[in-house]
Design a protein around this motif. Sequence first.
Motif, PDB file in Angstrom:
ATOM      1  N   ASP A  97     -46.992   7.723  29.104  1.00 13.18           N
ATOM      2  CA  ASP A  97     -45.898   7.839  28.121  1.00 13.18           C
ATOM      3  C   ASP A  97     -46.403   7.842  26.684  1.00 13.18           C
ATOM      4  OD1 ASP A  97     -46.719   5.211  28.391  1.00 13.18           O
ATOM      5  OD2 ASP A  97     -44.731   4.351  28.055  1.00 13.18           O
ATOM      6  N   GLU A  98     -47.576   7.275  26.444  1.00 12.21           N
ATOM      7  CA  GLU A  98     -48.058   7.192  25.046  1.00 12.21           C
ATOM      8  C   GLU A  98     -49.225   8.139  24.743  1.00 12.21           C
ATOM      9  OE1 GLU A  98     -46.936   2.938  23.080  1.00 12.21           O
ATOM     10  OE2 GLU A  98     -48.984   3.186  23.806  1.00 12.21           O
ATOM     11  N   GLY A  99     -50.006   8.426  25.731  1.00 13.47           N
ATOM     12  CA  GLY A  99     -51.161   9.293  25.499  1.00 13.47           C
ATOM     13  C   GLY A  99     -52.280   8.589  24.743  1.00 13.47           C
ATOM     14  N   GLY A 119     -67.595   8.287  34.234  1.00 17.40           N
ATOM     15  CA  GLY A 119     -66.335   7.575  34.351  1.00 17.40           C
ATOM     16  C   GLY A 119     -65.209   8.454  34.846  1.00 17.40           C
ATOM     17  N   VAL A 120     -64.014   7.862  34.825  1.00 20.05           N
ATOM     18  CA  VAL A 120     -62.821   8.541  35.309  1.00 20.05           C
ATOM     19  C   VAL A 120     -61.680   8.149  34.365  1.00 20.05           C
ATOM     20  CG1 VAL A 120     -62.342   6.611  36.879  1.00 20.05           C
ATOM     21  CG2 VAL A 120     -61.304   8.836  37.314  1.00 20.05           C
ATOM     22  N   VAL A 121     -60.698   9.035  34.258  1.00 13.57           N
ATOM     23  CA  VAL A 121     -59.518   8.691  33.460  1.00 13.57           C
ATOM     24  C   VAL A 121     -58.360   8.440  34.411  1.00 13.57           C
ATOM     25  CG1 VAL A 121     -57.900   9.436  31.693  1.00 13.57           C
ATOM     26  CG2 VAL A 121     -60.309  10.099  31.546  1.00 13.57           C
ATOM     27  N   ALA A 122     -57.736   7.255  34.273  1.00 16.87           N
ATOM     28  CA  ALA A 122     -56.526   6.973  35.037  1.00 16.87           C
ATOM     29  C   ALA A 122     -55.352   7.183  34.097  1.00 16.87           C
ATOM     30  CB  ALA A 122     -56.562   5.550  35.570  1.00 16.87           C
ATOM     31  N   LEU A 123     -54.559   8.212  34.394  1.00 15.25           N
ATOM     32  CA  LEU A 123     -53.378   8.496  33.583  1.00 15.25           C
ATOM     33  C   LEU A 123     -52.236   7.744  34.254  1.00 15.25           C
ATOM     34  CD1 LEU A 123     -52.929  10.250  31.111  1.00 15.25           C
ATOM     35  CD2 LEU A 123     -52.349  12.141  32.609  1.00 15.25           C
ATOM     36  N   ASP A 132     -43.152  17.486  33.436  1.00 17.61           N
ATOM     37  CA  ASP A 132     -43.572  18.375  32.329  1.00 17.61           C
ATOM     38  C   ASP A 132     -44.384  17.600  31.296  1.00 17.61           C
ATOM     39  OD1 ASP A 132     -42.081  20.152  33.577  1.00 17.61           O
ATOM     40  OD2 ASP A 132     -40.580  20.438  31.988  1.00 17.61           O
ATOM     41  N   TRP A 133     -43.856  16.443  30.978  1.00 21.66           N
ATOM     42  CA  TRP A 133     -44.502  15.578  29.987  1.00 21.66           C
ATOM     43  C   TRP A 133     -45.898  15.187  30.483  1.00 21.66           C
ATOM     44  CZ3 TRP A 133     -43.631  13.845  25.109  1.00 21.66           C
ATOM     45  CH2 TRP A 133     -44.366  12.745  24.668  1.00 21.66           C
ATOM     46  N   LEU A 134     -45.943  14.854  31.770  1.00 15.13           N
ATOM     47  CA  LEU A 134     -47.222  14.456  32.366  1.00 15.13           C
ATOM     48  C   LEU A 134     -48.255  15.578  32.225  1.00 15.13           C
ATOM     49  CD1 LEU A 134     -48.792  12.308  34.010  1.00 15.13           C
ATOM     50  CD2 LEU A 134     -47.988  13.436  36.080  1.00 15.13           C
ATOM     51  N   ASP A 135     -47.814  16.814  32.515  1.00 16.43           N
ATOM     52  CA  ASP A 135     -48.732  17.955  32.392  1.00 16.43           C
ATOM     53  C   ASP A 135     -49.254  18.088  30.964  1.00 16.43           C
ATOM     54  OD1 ASP A 135     -48.501  18.543  35.012  1.00 16.43           O
ATOM     55  OD2 ASP A 135     -46.997  20.140  34.765  1.00 16.43           O
ATOM     56  N   MET A 136     -48.320  17.905  30.049  1.00 12.45           N
ATOM     57  CA  MET A 136     -48.694  18.054  28.648  1.00 12.45           C
ATOM     58  C   MET A 136     -49.721  16.993  28.239  1.00 12.45           C
ATOM     59  SD  MET A 136     -46.049  18.161  25.540  1.00 12.45           S
ATOM     60  CE  MET A 136     -46.311  16.450  25.181  1.00 12.45           C
ATOM     61  N   VAL A 137     -49.432  15.733  28.619  1.00  9.05           N
ATOM     62  CA  VAL A 137     -50.348  14.640  28.259  1.00  9.05           C
ATOM     63  C   VAL A 137     -51.705  14.872  28.919  1.00  9.05           C
ATOM     64  CG1 VAL A 137     -50.763  12.158  28.416  1.00  9.05           C
ATOM     65  CG2 VAL A 137     -48.477  12.998  27.966  1.00  9.05           C
ATOM     66  N   ARG A 138     -51.679  15.343  30.118  1.00  9.88           N
ATOM     67  CA  ARG A 138     -52.919  15.592  30.847  1.00  9.88           C
ATOM     68  C   ARG A 138     -53.795  16.601  30.103  1.00  9.88           C
ATOM     69  NH1 ARG A 138     -53.172  16.202  37.258  1.00  9.88           N
ATOM     70  NH2 ARG A 138     -55.411  16.538  37.374  1.00  9.88           N
ATOM     71  N   GLU A 139     -53.126  17.650  29.597  1.00  6.60           N
ATOM     72  CA  GLU A 139     -53.860  18.667  28.823  1.00  6.60           C
ATOM     73  C   GLU A 139     -54.416  18.083  27.528  1.00  6.60           C
ATOM     74  OE1 GLU A 139     -51.901  22.477  28.000  1.00  6.60           O
ATOM     75  OE2 GLU A 139     -51.479  22.478  30.168  1.00  6.60           O
ATOM     76  N   VAL A 141     -55.196  15.030  26.965  1.00  2.00           N
ATOM     77  CA  VAL A 141     -56.328  14.141  27.266  1.00  2.00           C
ATOM     78  C   VAL A 141     -57.593  14.959  27.546  1.00  2.00           C
ATOM     79  CG1 VAL A 141     -57.244  12.493  28.962  1.00  2.00           C
ATOM     80  CG2 VAL A 141     -54.920  12.211  28.078  1.00  2.00           C
ATOM     81  N   ALA A 142     -57.456  16.024  28.354  1.00  2.00           N
ATOM     82  CA  ALA A 142     -58.617  16.868  28.667  1.00  2.00           C
ATOM     83  C   ALA A 142     -59.226  17.425  27.382  1.00  2.00           C
ATOM     84  CB  ALA A 142     -58.212  17.994  29.606  1.00  2.00           C
TER      85      ALA A 142
END
Length: 644
Positions: A97-99, A119-123, A132-139, A141-142
């Motif tokens: 929710d915050e990114g 390492g690994v990122v835990a979203l 949709d929001w999750l996809d956006m945050v994921r991008e 972060v990448a």
Amino acid sequence: MPVIMGTAGHIDHGKTTLVKALTGIDCDRLAEEKKRGITIELGFAFMDLPPVPGAGGKGAGPARLGVVDVPGHERFIKNMVAGAAGIDFVMLVIAADEGVMPQTREHLEICSLLGIRAGVVALTKTDMVEPDWLDMVREEVAEYLKGGFLEGAAIVPVSAHTGQGLHELKAELAHLAAGFAPHRRTDLFRLPVDRVFTMKGYGTIVTGTLVSGKVRVGEDVTVYPAGLSSKVRTLQNHGVQEEEASAGTRTAVNLAGLEVEQLSRGDVLARPGTLFPSLSWDVELTCLKSSPRSIKHRKEVHFHHGAREVMARVYLLEGETLEPGQTAVCRVRFTEPMAGVYGDRVVARSFSPLRTIAGGRLLNPLPHRVKRFSAAVETLRGLGGADPEAMLLAQLELAGPAGLSFPQLCVATSLESKALEKALAVMGGRQEAFLVDREARLYVSGRVAHELSASLLAHLAEFHAREPMKPGVARGALASGWGRRLSPKLFHLVLEGLVRKGAITSDAELLRLPEHRVSLASDAASLREKLLAAYEAGGETPPNLKDVLDPLGVSFKEAAAVFKVLLDEGRLVKVKEEMYFARAPLEAVINRTRAFFADHEEMTPQDFREVSKLSRKYAIPLLEYFDKEKLTVRVGDNRRLRKR
Ligand SMILES: Nc1nc2c(ncn2[C@@H]2O[C@H](COP(=O)(O)OP(=O)(O)OP(=O)(O)O)[C@@H](O)[C@H]2O)c(=O)[nH]1
Ligand SMILES: [Mg+2]
């Protein structure tokens, strides 16, 4: 092989909750943590990892993963650094929710400075956001990870509340852990202490991540930097009693004979005599690109090493400022001694604003005098290079005539003891390193030994030039006159090396250059002739010293060196203070004396007067001289010939 993971990430992003969902262990133990709902201190947990498909057999990686949970709060970054110092890889926790938030960035930067490379990122908190929001945050972060050590790392969406994604996350952790190659030293037991507490029935317990080597129950240990002695009473690894603990494990040590007040976070447990606390280090420091300011010469910082934080001042050795993004060699001076090992990672934070600004590697834990902008800085920079032998040589050269002992070399290089032994043997064969003291296992570099040899030869040449009438110099006088204040063993090494090579000649206790001959300046040469003539003319009744010198117009002080030459040559003999004989007349008196003893047992003073035909003035000093020279022995007032 044991592997340890650390969490990282902004406050409240769900690190502790996720660790609990993965391991079943609640890392927030303190009442205050419970009340405020935040992490303050480091938390520790562990989990059994699922098998890795495809890895199979022995290489399947560890069954158990140690976990260090760190606080996200800005104010507790120092605890975070202490926890992250020993980890193998990181789980960067970002709330969906915050990114990406400020401590997401700072924690990742700290991990990078600490040399963490995987390492690994835990979203997490995916239950709180729309797909949709999750996809956006994921991008987002990448994109943010690009250029850093986590570029391309897995980004796993999870929810600690619904359990969604936990399975995938565990598989990713198992995959990461299985891929870990052993990289910790096996020879140098070190446990940076991150917690100290007492337990009923046990006494003092410390915990930490065992960064290198191993330790067994019953072994002697020292607490650095204070140097307190103790013994390992019991050992635990994640709550299980063990006989031995090895590198890469979370370890709890029950220490004998120490009170909890004598220890604190940041202390280091190691074997006696293996670490060397110092008030300064030479460090290769990189100023973070994101740092708002450059680092100026003499800047004060909070300095982090292992679980320790001290106040320090940064002295830039090769510039006036270190700009964001730049790397340079620095001398760091601490307010308290620190015990480190070559290659250790360090982090520096500025006072105001309180934030991480730099970090890097420890190059020299036992620094010597190094002038800013000097050639030695170049040598120091070379320590950052990869070739272990070159590094060993550079450390010995920096140490100069003081040299370094074997245990010191163990912490001043990245070489394990066995490899170090081998390297020193090879370098010894090539005369690149010399063993000065077998007992102390002290070494100096070949170049240092060479420079000392050259300097000693130059000093001896100077001595001959200054004292042309002295045939040589005694060992002790040579050492003290040279003024280099070397240990007797090093002086011996240098001198014997030169004598063996024939560069210095040693006769009758005197050292000289082989080409040196006693030579007299022309006026001294003529003085020598005149003195000799006077004494030879005097024969068995030589003149008084005064009567020799006065007509020549010289004082005894001026003539002393020439007398010394005549005595050394054996042309004159000193019978007593101020009474000299030429060699030949004295021998004549001696021969007559010996002849007397051929048919006499004893010789009275009167007998000697008759034999020598000399007055008391000469007879008495001569008799005393004979006694002293062990020609005769005194019996009452009489003399007997001494039996050889
Ligand atoms: N909805 C939801 N809430 C979560 C999730 N994970 C954590 N939380 C909540 O987020 C809050 C903070 O979680 P913590 O685990 O304490 O966060 P943290 O990152 O450890 O915080 P610090 O250690 O103080 O930095 C708590 O109220 C948790 O219940 C999640 O997956 N979903
Ligand atoms: Mg927490």
